[in-house]
Design a protein around this motif. Structure first.
Motif, PDB file in Angstrom:
ATOM      1  N   ILE A  81      11.001  -1.816  -3.372  1.00 26.73           N
ATOM      2  CA  ILE A  81      10.354  -0.743  -4.472  1.00 26.73           C
ATOM      3  C   ILE A  81       9.945   0.249  -3.770  1.00 26.73           C
ATOM      4  O   ILE A  81       9.805   1.635  -4.214  1.00 26.73           O
ATOM      5  CB  ILE A  81       9.331  -1.348  -5.251  1.00 26.73           C
ATOM      6  N   ASP A  82      10.002   0.221  -2.302  1.00 24.88           N
ATOM      7  CA  ASP A  82       9.526   1.110  -1.474  1.00 24.88           C
ATOM      8  C   ASP A  82      10.843   2.025  -0.431  1.00 24.88           C
ATOM      9  O   ASP A  82      11.400   1.208   0.217  1.00 24.88           O
ATOM     10  CB  ASP A  82       8.373   0.596  -0.482  1.00 24.88           C
ATOM     11  N   LEU A  83      11.030   3.210  -1.017  1.00 28.41           N
ATOM     12  CA  LEU A  83      12.027   3.879  -0.466  1.00 28.41           C
ATOM     13  C   LEU A  83      11.836   4.374   0.879  1.00 28.41           C
ATOM     14  O   LEU A  83      12.750   4.972   1.442  1.00 28.41           O
ATOM     15  CB  LEU A  83      12.855   5.016  -1.477  1.00 28.41           C
ATOM     16  N   LYS A 120      16.075   3.957   3.926  1.00 30.05           N
ATOM     17  CA  LYS A 120      16.155   5.281   4.299  1.00 30.05           C
ATOM     18  C   LYS A 120      17.759   5.184   5.237  1.00 30.05           C
ATOM     19  O   LYS A 120      18.495   6.139   4.644  1.00 30.05           O
ATOM     20  CB  LYS A 120      15.457   5.897   5.539  1.00 30.05           C
ATOM     21  N   ILE A 121      17.967   4.419   5.875  1.00 33.36           N
ATOM     22  CA  ILE A 121      19.133   4.166   6.829  1.00 33.36           C
ATOM     23  C   ILE A 121      20.343   3.936   5.819  1.00 33.36           C
ATOM     24  O   ILE A 121      21.260   4.569   5.762  1.00 33.36           O
ATOM     25  CB  ILE A 121      19.059   3.275   7.830  1.00 33.36           C
ATOM     26  N   TRP A 157      20.021   1.243  -4.188  1.00 34.87           N
ATOM     27  CA  TRP A 157      18.997   0.392  -3.278  1.00 34.87           C
ATOM     28  C   TRP A 157      18.273  -0.599  -4.148  1.00 34.87           C
ATOM     29  O   TRP A 157      17.411  -0.143  -4.920  1.00 34.87           O
ATOM     30  CB  TRP A 157      18.166   1.268  -2.450  1.00 34.87           C
ATOM     31  N   ASP A 158      18.410  -1.916  -3.928  1.00 33.64           N
ATOM     32  CA  ASP A 158      17.486  -2.869  -4.771  1.00 33.64           C
ATOM     33  C   ASP A 158      17.464  -4.126  -4.041  1.00 33.64           C
ATOM     34  O   ASP A 158      17.741  -4.306  -2.800  1.00 33.64           O
ATOM     35  CB  ASP A 158      18.300  -2.964  -6.122  1.00 33.64           C
ATOM     36  N   ILE A 159      16.818  -5.088  -4.717  1.00 36.39           N
ATOM     37  CA  ILE A 159      16.414  -6.369  -4.108  1.00 36.39           C
ATOM     38  C   ILE A 159      17.773  -7.080  -3.449  1.00 36.39           C
ATOM     39  O   ILE A 159      17.755  -7.785  -2.558  1.00 36.39           O
ATOM     40  CB  ILE A 159      15.707  -7.366  -4.949  1.00 36.39           C
ATOM     41  N   VAL A 160      18.961  -6.820  -4.280  1.00 34.42           N
ATOM     42  CA  VAL A 160      20.072  -7.590  -3.848  1.00 34.42           C
ATOM     43  C   VAL A 160      20.547  -7.072  -2.459  1.00 34.42           C
ATOM     44  O   VAL A 160      20.762  -7.692  -1.557  1.00 34.42           O
ATOM     45  CB  VAL A 160      21.262  -7.515  -4.784  1.00 34.42           C
ATOM     46  N   VAL A 198       4.501  -5.942 -12.923  1.00 31.80           N
ATOM     47  CA  VAL A 198       5.043  -4.759 -13.900  1.00 31.80           C
ATOM     48  C   VAL A 198       3.822  -4.141 -14.706  1.00 31.80           C
ATOM     49  O   VAL A 198       3.148  -5.082 -15.274  1.00 31.80           O
ATOM     50  CB  VAL A 198       6.049  -4.995 -14.906  1.00 31.80           C
ATOM     51  N   THR A 199       3.333  -3.276 -14.109  1.00 30.40           N
ATOM     52  CA  THR A 199       2.262  -2.424 -14.796  1.00 30.40           C
ATOM     53  C   THR A 199       2.769  -0.941 -15.215  1.00 30.40           C
ATOM     54  O   THR A 199       3.364  -0.186 -14.764  1.00 30.40           O
ATOM     55  CB  THR A 199       1.282  -2.247 -13.662  1.00 30.40           C
ATOM     56  N   ASN A 200       2.617  -0.822 -16.602  1.00 30.31           N
ATOM     57  CA  ASN A 200       2.940   0.316 -17.491  1.00 30.31           C
ATOM     58  C   ASN A 200       4.544   0.836 -17.191  1.00 30.31           C
ATOM     59  O   ASN A 200       4.879   1.808 -16.774  1.00 30.31           O
ATOM     60  CB  ASN A 200       2.188   1.660 -16.873  1.00 30.31           C
ATOM     61  N   GLY A 201       5.199  -0.310 -17.262  1.00 25.47           N
ATOM     62  CA  GLY A 201       6.525  -0.172 -17.030  1.00 25.47           C
ATOM     63  C   GLY A 201       7.324   0.162 -15.631  1.00 25.47           C
ATOM     64  O   GLY A 201       8.203   0.563 -15.458  1.00 25.47           O
ATOM     65  N   LYS A 202       6.455  -0.159 -14.603  1.00 23.12           N
ATOM     66  CA  LYS A 202       6.733   0.003 -13.082  1.00 23.12           C
ATOM     67  C   LYS A 202       6.496  -1.167 -12.470  1.00 23.12           C
ATOM     68  O   LYS A 202       5.389  -1.840 -12.616  1.00 23.12           O
ATOM     69  CB  LYS A 202       6.195   1.397 -12.788  1.00 23.12           C
ATOM     70  N   GLN A 203       7.527  -1.425 -11.515  1.00 26.26           N
ATOM     71  CA  GLN A 203       7.177  -2.648 -10.722  1.00 26.26           C
ATOM     72  C   GLN A 203       6.310  -2.153  -9.437  1.00 26.26           C
ATOM     73  O   GLN A 203       6.762  -1.265  -8.777  1.00 26.26           O
ATOM     74  CB  GLN A 203       8.512  -2.992 -10.085  1.00 26.26           C
ATOM     75  N   VAL A 204       5.193  -2.812  -9.198  1.00 27.25           N
ATOM     76  CA  VAL A 204       3.979  -2.382  -8.203  1.00 27.25           C
ATOM     77  C   VAL A 204       3.761  -3.523  -7.515  1.00 27.25           C
ATOM     78  O   VAL A 204       3.744  -4.659  -7.840  1.00 27.25           O
ATOM     79  CB  VAL A 204       2.849  -1.627  -8.936  1.00 27.25           C
ATOM     80  N   LEU A 205       3.165  -3.241  -6.364  1.00 28.00           N
ATOM     81  CA  LEU A 205       2.786  -4.554  -5.395  1.00 28.00           C
ATOM     82  C   LEU A 205       1.284  -4.808  -5.999  1.00 28.00           C
ATOM     83  O   LEU A 205       0.560  -3.941  -6.325  1.00 28.00           O
ATOM     84  CB  LEU A 205       2.591  -3.727  -3.955  1.00 28.00           C
TER      85      LEU A 205
END
Lengths: 407, 354
Positions: free
Chosen positions: A287-289, A295-296, A310-313, A386-393
């Motif tokens: 979730i962290d770009l 970046k690469i 860019w995702d978990i897969v 998921v908080t407020n519709g967003k995946q967060v740590l």
């Protein structure tokens, strides 16, 4: 005399150029990759392949260029079938002479684990470690913890931060159709036996593609679990969450990455369904770009004209690729860029830990040994919700896995 | 019996009924065995691995031919019976250090026992219903393995085997495994060829043609139907034992309904009711799978703009399924029928027909 001198000097120059060319010319090595466009990986295989070929291309342009090494990555369709892997592998070995193979999961391990020590080719996998392969002197390397261990780390964090005075009550939704999942449950159960602060209050064994899970969730809810752990599929996760909604209850669900928040969102097209539920795994949650790998890879995609996300897969695909590429760098330092073999890659995988920096932020450090070719010490996970519709740590730092005695 | 060249006659019934009857046939027969013997020295390791896998599957498909093609009892659980053989063999090898040949034979017997149990309903039901019963074997098998004590079959984790050893030879390379697999394959095929021409084989065929008439002729239907399942499953069990020693790891998820369906597909392509048909079907489908598996990466590599891996790799299943459909449409009697026509044409040449 003049003629002889001219001839000998041209011969010398010729020899020198040949020597120089040989020295300067990039050494090329093959790494092979099991693909599955026809089986369970079919929907995510393009993403796996895109990430893999991108990171290899980037490595060739940067570190490979410095070292004078080019890596060619070749995919083989194995249909996620051990018979295909078994009959295909000797041909791959003879024609490509790979220095490493990247496997997908159980079929690759079942077909190759016992022969790789003789073939002298290491195999690295992106899946959670499979218990049947947790044997000493393996040439099969796992870059990730098992799903049961990931769950243990999350519950340990809950035990330390949220539920302190009593054991955490866990309900489980699993299926007997997938033996590896049964084994994950068995491992979790074995760990729990020696962990007094977690208690399994109920287990529901469900169909692989259930129409509804209302009865099972209702039955499980009666046992008052604090969490429901689902190691199986995204269908089970979504089925459980929808059943909870229909029953008007909310029991937080804990999942891993293969059935996690991003996979369930892809399937349901609605991240809000996962509000208040958790995912924990021994890799970065993608979730962290700003992590180096993101970046690469994103830059490289633009450069190569690849349309991918860019995702978990993608991140999971990078782990084994990076482990092998780091091993190539180390092997080049150990034996020289021209003398890399499968055996030198194996030795360099064992030589020292592959750090988080080596993994470009995709996963925590892993130290392989001959006895444990999987993460066995200083295990860590990252958890998200998921908080407020967003995946967060859930926690900014990696969560440590508490010590446990069973395999 | 095929047509023989003129001038050849037999003086005894057994000679006339023999599979190998003339000197040229004997010469071919011996040459074929010599070829089998020296194949690992001639072929590349890739082909040896292909033959190893095809030979294991061939035993299971020949077994299925006996149950389905000869006795007419549809069986969609052959892969489960193979799994049973593999696990019995694996358990004996790992828990009791039983010599490999005893373990493989015991695996065959274990599978025969399971096959006989699932064959019992065949007395009452036929066709679709029987198919459903055998699918039940496929569903029950992994659950059985996972729920029996872990010491027996390793539960969900499966079993790891050590390589088989015999007279100082360790069977852990493709070449050594070739001999390890091909010898039992030849024995099992020899057994199958003879079984179908025995009293038991004739009983199977009569049950397939009309079980009511067969019963009126004095054939014990219950016994022979159960026996057909037991023998077919025993073949699968032997194949399972070889599989266990080939992979050296067996798990309950390796023996799926998917494989059982493919084995049935191999029978369709090869032709029902012929041992040679089962062999031809196995070799054709496995060969096609291998060709496609090798061809597709090349297509993807050399024609990157022609759809990519996504299209070409995924298209493999369509092509394989399509092959079975084409056979059902254009040659429902299978490759064996084509082989018979070809052989006949060769023998009566230059005459177009008799």
């Amino acid at each position: 005399m003049k003629r002889i001198r001219k001839l000998s000097s041209s011969l010398f120059i010729g020899l020198f150029i040949t020597f120089l060319t040989q020295y300067v010319m990039a050494a090329q090595y093959n790494i092979t990759h099991s693909a599955d466009y026809t089986g369970p990986y079919a929907t995510i295989m393009p993403s796996i392949d895109n990430a893999g070929k991108t990171i290899v291309a980037w490595w060739n342009e940067t570190k490979g260029k410095e070292l004078g090494i080019t890596i060619a990555r070749k995919s083989y369709e194995t249909r996620y079938d051990p018979t295909v892997v078994a009959s295909l592998w000797p041909g791959i070995l003879a024609s490509d002479k790979p220095i490493a193979h990247l496997g997908l999961g159980g079929p690759d391990t079942a077909a190759l684990a016992k022969r790789l020590p003789n073939d002298k080719v290491p195999m690295v996998l992106a899946t959670g470690v499979l218990r049947f392969a947790m044997l000493p002197n393996q040439w099969v390397f796992f870059s990730r913890n098992s799903y049961a261990v990931d769950a243990l780390a999350f519950f340990n964090w809950v035990h330390l931060n949220l539920i302190k005075g009593r054991p955490i009550q866990v309900g489980v939704v699993c299926t007997k159709v997938l033996p590896t999942m049964v084994d994950n449950f068995n491992q979790f159960e074995d760990i729990i036996k020696a962990t007094p602060w977690i208690k399994i209050v109920g287990t529901e064994w469900v169909d692989i593609r259930p129409a509804t899970l209302i009865t099972e969730v209702r039955r499980l809810a009666k046992e008052k679990p604090d969490f429901i752990w689902i190691p199986t599929t995204a269908a089970h996760v979504l089925g459980t969450i929808k059943s909870e909604k229909e029953l008007g209850i909310h029991i937080p669900v804990l999942v891993n990455t293969h059935n996690g928040i991003q996979m369930c969102t892809k399937a349901s097209k609605d991240i809000t369904l996962l509000e208040g539920h958790y995912e924990a795994a021994g890799i970065d949650p993608a979730i962290d770009l700003t992590i180096p790998a993101a970046k690469i890879v994103i830059d490289q995609w633009k450069k190569m004209g690849i349309e991918s996300q860019w995702d978990i897969v993608a991140l999971q695909s990078l782990l084994p690729h990076l482990a092998v590429l780091v091993a190539v760098e180390r092997a080049a330092a150990m034996v020289g860029p021209q003398k890399i073999t499968g055996e030198t890659i194996y030795n360099s995988l064992l030589a020292k830990p592959i750090t988080e920096a080596d993994f470009l932020g995709c996963g925590p450090s892993v130290a392989f040994t001959k006895e444990t070719t999987w993460p066995a010490k200083d295990l860590k996970v990252k958890a998200t919700t998921v908080t407020n519709g967003k995946q967060v740590l859930v926690s900014k730092d990696w969560m440590p896995v508490p010590s446990f005695s069973v395999k | 019996m095929g047509i023989l060249p003129s001038g050849i006659h037999f003086e005894s019934y057994s000679k006339e009924m023999a599979y190998v009857r003339t000197r040229p046939q004997w010469a071919f027969f011996v040459a074929f065995f010599l070829l089998l013997l020296f194949l690992p020295q001639i072929l590349s390791i890739r082909f040896i691995a292909m033959i190893n896998m095809a030979a294991i599957i061939c035993i299971a498909v020949v077994g299925l031919q006996i149950t389905t093609g000869y006795a007419g009892q549809i069986n969609l659980g052959q892969s489960a019976f193979m799994g049973m053989g593999a696990f019995v063999c694996g358990s004996l090898a790992t828990n009791f250090q039983t010599p490999f040949w005893i373990a493989i034979l015991a695996g065959g017997l274990g599978a025969a026992f399971l096959g006989a149990i699932f064959g019992i309903p065949a007395l009452r039901i036929k066709g679709f219903y029987l198919a459903m019963t055998t699918i039940a074997a496929q569903v029950i098998f992994p659950l059985l393995i996972m729920h029996l004590p872990k010491k027996w079959f390793g539960s969900a984790m499966g079993l790891n085997l050590e390589p088989a050893k015999f007279l100082g030879v360790t069977f852990n390379t493709d070449k050594s495994m070739y001999y390890f697999i091909i010898i039992p394959t030849v024995i099992m095929i020899f057994f199958a060829f003879n079984l179908v021409r025995s009293r038991v084989g004739r009983a199977f065929v009569s049950i397939r043609e009309n079980d009511i008439v067969a019963e009126m002729m004095g054939i014990n239907i219950f016994f022979y139907k159960t026996l057909a399942f037991a023998i077919g499953a025993m073949f699968a069990g032997i194949a399972g034992g070889l599989w266990a020693y080939y992979f050296k790891y067996i798990g309950p998820d390796q023996f799926t309904l998917y494989f059982s369906v493919w084995y049935m597909g191999m029978l369709i392509v090869g032709g029902m009711g012929s041992i040679l048909g089962a062999i031809l079907g196995t070799l054709t489908i496995r060969g096609l799978q291998e060709v496609l598996t090798n061809l597709m990466p090349l297509v993807v590599e050399y024609f990157p703009k022609a759809g990519g891996a996504e299209i070409w790799f995924a298209g493999m299943n369509i092509l394989l399924g399509g092959a079975i459909i084409l056979f059902l449409i254009f040659e429902p009697k299978g490759l064996y029928h084509r082989w018979v026509i070809l052989k006949m044409a060769f023998r009566i040449w230059p005459f177009p027909y008799l």
